[in-house]
Design a protein around this motif. Structure first.
Motif, PDB file in Angstrom:
ATOM      1  N   GLY A 341      15.564 -21.547  19.106  1.00 44.95           N
ATOM      2  CA  GLY A 341      15.637 -20.661  17.958  1.00 44.95           C
ATOM      3  C   GLY A 341      14.308 -20.621  17.217  1.00 44.95           C
ATOM      4  N   ARG A 342      14.192 -19.634  16.318  1.00 41.90           N
ATOM      5  CA  ARG A 342      12.920 -19.426  15.611  1.00 41.90           C
ATOM      6  C   ARG A 342      13.195 -19.145  14.139  1.00 41.90           C
ATOM      7  NH1 ARG A 342       8.750 -15.829  18.775  1.00 41.90           N
ATOM      8  NH2 ARG A 342       8.447 -17.864  19.752  1.00 41.90           N
ATOM      9  N   LEU A 343      12.386 -19.738  13.257  1.00 41.72           N
ATOM     10  CA  LEU A 343      12.502 -19.572  11.808  1.00 41.72           C
ATOM     11  C   LEU A 343      11.251 -18.895  11.260  1.00 41.72           C
ATOM     12  CD1 LEU A 343      13.940 -22.937  10.432  1.00 41.72           C
ATOM     13  CD2 LEU A 343      14.735 -20.673   9.770  1.00 41.72           C
ATOM     14  N   LEU A 344      11.454 -18.045  10.250  1.00 47.58           N
ATOM     15  CA  LEU A 344      10.330 -17.439   9.535  1.00 47.58           C
ATOM     16  C   LEU A 344      10.601 -17.545   8.036  1.00 47.58           C
ATOM     17  CD1 LEU A 344       7.742 -15.819   9.213  1.00 47.58           C
ATOM     18  CD2 LEU A 344       9.082 -13.719   9.532  1.00 47.58           C
ATOM     19  N   LEU A 345       9.707 -18.247   7.315  1.00 48.42           N
ATOM     20  CA  LEU A 345       9.751 -18.343   5.866  1.00 48.42           C
ATOM     21  C   LEU A 345       8.529 -17.625   5.313  1.00 48.42           C
ATOM     22  CD1 LEU A 345      11.086 -21.051   7.115  1.00 48.42           C
ATOM     23  CD2 LEU A 345      10.857 -21.959   4.811  1.00 48.42           C
ATOM     24  N   TYR A 346       8.681 -16.927   4.184  1.00 46.61           N
ATOM     25  CA  TYR A 346       7.549 -16.182   3.645  1.00 46.61           C
ATOM     26  C   TYR A 346       7.708 -15.996   2.140  1.00 46.61           C
ATOM     27  CZ  TYR A 346      10.964 -12.415   4.002  1.00 46.61           C
ATOM     28  OH  TYR A 346      12.104 -11.654   3.884  1.00 46.61           O
ATOM     29  N   THR A 347       6.596 -15.711   1.448  1.00 49.26           N
ATOM     30  CA  THR A 347       6.628 -15.404   0.017  1.00 49.26           C
ATOM     31  C   THR A 347       6.592 -13.902  -0.175  1.00 49.26           C
ATOM     32  OG1 THR A 347       4.210 -15.590  -0.109  1.00 49.26           O
ATOM     33  CG2 THR A 347       5.490 -17.578  -0.579  1.00 49.26           C
ATOM     34  N   ASP A 348       6.747 -13.457  -1.451  1.00 51.72           N
ATOM     35  CA  ASP A 348       6.862 -12.020  -1.688  1.00 51.72           C
ATOM     36  C   ASP A 348       5.558 -11.276  -1.481  1.00 51.72           C
ATOM     37  OD1 ASP A 348       5.451 -12.788  -3.915  1.00 51.72           O
ATOM     38  OD2 ASP A 348       6.909 -12.104  -5.373  1.00 51.72           O
ATOM     39  N   GLY A 349       4.455 -11.981  -1.229  1.00 53.44           N
ATOM     40  CA  GLY A 349       3.227 -11.297  -0.835  1.00 53.44           C
ATOM     41  C   GLY A 349       3.360 -10.638   0.521  1.00 53.44           C
ATOM     42  N   ILE A 350       4.319 -11.126   1.329  1.00 50.83           N
ATOM     43  CA  ILE A 350       4.609 -10.532   2.636  1.00 50.83           C
ATOM     44  C   ILE A 350       5.813  -9.600   2.515  1.00 50.83           C
ATOM     45  CG2 ILE A 350       4.928 -11.119   5.081  1.00 50.83           C
ATOM     46  CD1 ILE A 350       2.533 -12.461   3.985  1.00 50.83           C
ATOM     47  N   ASP A 351       6.434  -9.510   1.329  1.00 51.67           N
ATOM     48  CA  ASP A 351       7.730  -8.844   1.146  1.00 51.67           C
ATOM     49  C   ASP A 351       7.780  -7.384   1.575  1.00 51.67           C
ATOM     50  OD1 ASP A 351       9.929  -7.807  -1.372  1.00 51.67           O
ATOM     51  OD2 ASP A 351      10.462  -9.176   0.240  1.00 51.67           O
ATOM     52  N   GLU A 384       0.033  -2.607   6.288  1.00 46.79           N
ATOM     53  CA  GLU A 384       0.691  -2.351   5.016  1.00 46.79           C
ATOM     54  C   GLU A 384      -0.314  -2.311   3.872  1.00 46.79           C
ATOM     55  OE1 GLU A 384       3.906  -1.812   4.107  1.00 46.79           O
ATOM     56  OE2 GLU A 384       4.388  -1.573   6.224  1.00 46.79           O
ATOM     57  N   LYS A 385      -1.315  -3.179   3.916  1.00 50.07           N
ATOM     58  CA  LYS A 385      -2.336  -3.182   2.865  1.00 50.07           C
ATOM     59  C   LYS A 385      -3.090  -1.866   2.832  1.00 50.07           C
ATOM     60  CE  LYS A 385      -3.350  -8.129   2.628  1.00 50.07           C
ATOM     61  NZ  LYS A 385      -4.383  -9.159   2.892  1.00 50.07           N
ATOM     62  N   ASN A 386      -3.372  -1.307   4.002  1.00 51.19           N
ATOM     63  CA  ASN A 386      -4.077  -0.033   4.054  1.00 51.19           C
ATOM     64  C   ASN A 386      -3.265   1.082   3.416  1.00 51.19           C
ATOM     65  OD1 ASN A 386      -6.203  -1.219   5.418  1.00 51.19           O
ATOM     66  ND2 ASN A 386      -5.360  -0.779   7.430  1.00 51.19           N
ATOM     67  N   ILE A 387      -1.933   0.947   3.466  1.00 49.68           N
ATOM     68  CA  ILE A 387      -1.054   1.983   2.905  1.00 49.68           C
ATOM     69  C   ILE A 387      -0.848   1.770   1.414  1.00 49.68           C
ATOM     70  CG2 ILE A 387       1.266   2.968   2.956  1.00 49.68           C
ATOM     71  CD1 ILE A 387       1.370   2.230   5.938  1.00 49.68           C
ATOM     72  N   TYR A 388      -0.529   0.523   1.011  1.00 51.69           N
ATOM     73  CA  TYR A 388      -0.142   0.258  -0.371  1.00 51.69           C
ATOM     74  C   TYR A 388      -1.272  -0.312  -1.229  1.00 51.69           C
ATOM     75  CZ  TYR A 388       4.606   0.797   1.392  1.00 51.69           C
ATOM     76  OH  TYR A 388       5.746   1.283   1.959  1.00 51.69           O
ATOM     77  N   HIS A 389      -2.367  -0.739  -0.633  1.00 49.47           N
ATOM     78  CA  HIS A 389      -3.481  -1.354  -1.355  1.00 49.47           C
ATOM     79  C   HIS A 389      -2.984  -2.492  -2.247  1.00 49.47           C
ATOM     80  CE1 HIS A 389      -5.933   2.005   0.027  1.00 49.47           C
ATOM     81  NE2 HIS A 389      -5.013   2.828  -0.451  1.00 49.47           N
ATOM     82  N   LYS A 390      -2.125  -3.310  -1.702  1.00 46.54           N
ATOM     83  CA  LYS A 390      -1.468  -4.388  -2.450  1.00 46.54           C
ATOM     84  C   LYS A 390      -2.337  -5.646  -2.454  1.00 46.54           C
ATOM     85  CE  LYS A 390       1.742  -6.524  -0.340  1.00 46.54           C
ATOM     86  NZ  LYS A 390       1.225  -7.903  -0.394  1.00 46.54           N
ATOM     87  N   SER A 391      -2.312  -6.340  -3.624  1.00 41.54           N
ATOM     88  CA  SER A 391      -3.033  -7.604  -3.734  1.00 41.54           C
ATOM     89  C   SER A 391      -2.089  -8.659  -4.283  1.00 41.54           C
ATOM     90  CB  SER A 391      -4.243  -7.448  -4.662  1.00 41.54           C
ATOM     91  OG  SER A 391      -4.908  -8.679  -4.818  1.00 41.54           O
ATOM     92  N   ASP A 392      -1.753  -9.647  -3.449  1.00 38.75           N
ATOM     93  CA  ASP A 392      -0.836 -10.705  -3.870  1.00 38.75           C
ATOM     94  C   ASP A 392      -1.086 -11.910  -2.979  1.00 38.75           C
ATOM     95  OD1 ASP A 392       1.096 -12.061  -5.156  1.00 38.75           O
ATOM     96  OD2 ASP A 392       2.778 -10.823  -4.516  1.00 38.75           O
ATOM     97  N   ASP A 393      -0.691 -13.104  -3.503  1.00 32.97           N
ATOM     98  CA  ASP A 393      -0.765 -14.296  -2.662  1.00 32.97           C
ATOM     99  C   ASP A 393       0.139 -14.101  -1.449  1.00 32.97           C
ATOM    100  OD1 ASP A 393      -2.364 -15.474  -4.620  1.00 32.97           O
ATOM    101  OD2 ASP A 393      -0.620 -16.228  -5.699  1.00 32.97           O
ATOM    102  N   GLU A 394      -0.322 -14.564  -0.289  1.00 35.26           N
ATOM    103  CA  GLU A 394       0.411 -14.335   0.964  1.00 35.26           C
ATOM    104  C   GLU A 394       0.567 -15.660   1.709  1.00 35.26           C
ATOM    105  OE1 GLU A 394      -1.761  -9.988   1.576  1.00 35.26           O
ATOM    106  OE2 GLU A 394      -2.462 -11.783   2.627  1.00 35.26           O
ATOM    107  N   SER A 395       1.816 -15.987   2.029  1.00 38.79           N
ATOM    108  CA  SER A 395       2.087 -17.216   2.780  1.00 38.79           C
ATOM    109  C   SER A 395       3.294 -17.011   3.683  1.00 38.79           C
ATOM    110  CB  SER A 395       2.374 -18.391   1.827  1.00 38.79           C
ATOM    111  OG  SER A 395       1.321 -18.584   0.914  1.00 38.79           O
ATOM    112  N   PHE A 396       3.219 -17.536   4.899  1.00 41.52           N
ATOM    113  CA  PHE A 396       4.416 -17.588   5.724  1.00 41.52           C
ATOM    114  C   PHE A 396       4.324 -18.771   6.690  1.00 41.52           C
ATOM    115  CE2 PHE A 396       1.742 -14.559   8.161  1.00 41.52           C
ATOM    116  CZ  PHE A 396       1.758 -15.115   9.437  1.00 41.52           C
ATOM    117  N   ILE A 397       5.509 -19.238   7.129  1.00 39.03           N
ATOM    118  CA  ILE A 397       5.596 -20.377   8.042  1.00 39.03           C
ATOM    119  C   ILE A 397       6.501 -19.970   9.207  1.00 39.03           C
ATOM    120  CG2 ILE A 397       6.285 -22.789   8.325  1.00 39.03           C
ATOM    121  CD1 ILE A 397       5.959 -23.114   5.287  1.00 39.03           C
TER     122      ILE A 397
END
Length: 402
Positions: A341-351, A384-397
């Protein structure tokens, strides 16, 4: 939806517990410039401004879970043309057959806001004009003299500011190094394999994570996102890091870890509500001997669990964010897993990827090794950044369980 409600002089929509739009009346569709087919089945975030999304995450959904209703909450909607529409929202949680829905009434406040702003501006301009007229002649000579003095003072202040700017930049860089040094390395052995991505939007980050092997079979993984960015959020992440590192390494139960982190935030700001910060968090305890996963999600974006056959489950929010309400009882959820199995955890910078990319991306990359899956997620994030020009902390595991 009946005819009267569909054309009522206010917006009306129903949401699932997870925020999916189930129905929306004609009035609200007209205000937002959408068709029903464009919005039904989408997440409510698709019609919210970025601040409103955070407001929903931190206040709306936790309040609904606690009180089963929300009254006169002020937020901003986003039309299909990216126009902001201020509204008052009233919501009621209602049980329908085998599911729970949120019925929401939205009253546009655009005209009222415009009138209030015009009145305030007119009042301010009148007051300024009257004062200026009365004092202009008497104070003109004094002002000219003060301006000359202030000019000299500003030149000196500018020199000091430049020096302070250079020193501050050095201090922030040192703080960034200290923060990143505190992050734990991924664990890779015959039972688990991990890949991590961590990227601060500025010099310092409000995201923090920890990965710990407690014994031969148990692994603790925690991911937190403190509200806001910059120095204040980063300082709070470091206090939380020190606490959860000690608790998890000592083998404390999942619910006790979350309770202690929640209590820590309440104590930290008990004498200063204006400085209060909140934090979303998800903590998982993996037992490779029993092949079980215990977890608690406190207002954090849902982690994704994928069975070896591609079947997916969301580890959604089970409690409000840490530091919001005192006396919260954190309940641990447990589920068994299969090897592979596989797990993905992420913060809202990846939301922004969650609704359109993460789930199918994870399913479509089952045969790929983790480092390849990481590359695919980063490529999607860049798009997604190219579309939304979003700036936020980004983390995932990413975690594979062998």
């Amino acid at each position: 939806m009946d005819e009267q409600l569909d054309h009522a002089p206010c917006g009306f929509l129903t949401l699932s517990e997870t925020g999916i739009i189930l129905s929306i009346n004609h009035t609200l569709l007209k205000i937002l410039n959408y068709t029903e087919d464009q919005l039904r089945g989408q997440h409510v975030n698709s019609i919210l401004t970025v601040p409103a999304r955070l407001f929903f995450q931190l206040y709306f959904f936790p309040l609904v879970k606690l009180d089963h209703q929300v009254e006169e909450m002020y937020i901003s909607l986003k039309t299909s043309k990216d126009e902001e529409i201020p509204v008052l929202i009233n919501a009621l949680q209602r049980r329908r057959k085998e599911s729970t829905v949120l019925e929401c009434v939205l009253i546009p406040m655009r005209k009222r806001s415009e009138y209030e702003n015009e009145l305030l501006l007119a009042k301010k301009e009148t007051e300024v004009a009257l004062k200026a007229k009365d004092k202009a002649n008497a104070e003109l000579k004094t002002i000219l003299k003060k301006l000359e003095i202030q000019k000299e003072e500003l030149l000196e202040l500018n020199k000091q500011n430049q020096k302070y700017k250079i020193e501050t930049k050095k201090e922030l860089e040192l703080a960034r190094i200290i923060q990143e040094t505190s992050l734990t390395a991924p664990i890779n052995n015959e039972k688990v394999q991990m890949e991590i991505f961590y990227n601060a939007s500025g010099e310092l980050s409000g995201d923090i994570y920890g990965i710990y092997q407690m014994d031969q079979h148990r692994y603790g993984i925690i991911l937190l996102d403190v509200m806001g960015h910059g120095i204040s959020s980063a300082l709070i992440t470091m206090t939380l890091h020190s606490l959860f590192q000690r608790l998890i390494s000592a083998g404390f139960a999942v619910d006790l870890v979350m309770k202690e982190l929640d209590s820590h935030l309440h104590k930290l700001f008990q004498n200063n509500e204006e400085a209060r910060h909140y934090s979303t968090a998800i903590y998982l305890l993996i037992n490779t001997d029993r092949q079980t996963i215990d977890y608690i999600n406190a207002g954090h974006p849902p982690a994704l669990w994928q069975d070896p056959d591609g079947k997916q489950y969301e580890l959604g929010s089970t409690a409000p964010p840490l530091g919001t309400f005192e006396g919260i009882v954190f309940k641990t959820n447990t589920f068994p897993y299969k090897e592979g199995g596989r797990l993905l955890l992420y913060t809202d910078g990846i939301d922004p990827l969650a609704s359109n990319h993460l789930s199918p991306l994870l399913r479509n990359t089952i045969p790929l090794p983790l480092f390849k899956v990481k590359e695919e997620i980063l490529q999607s994030l860049n798009n997604e950044k190219n579309i939304y020009h979003k700036s936020d902390d980004e983390s995932f595991i990413l975690i594979d369980l062998k």
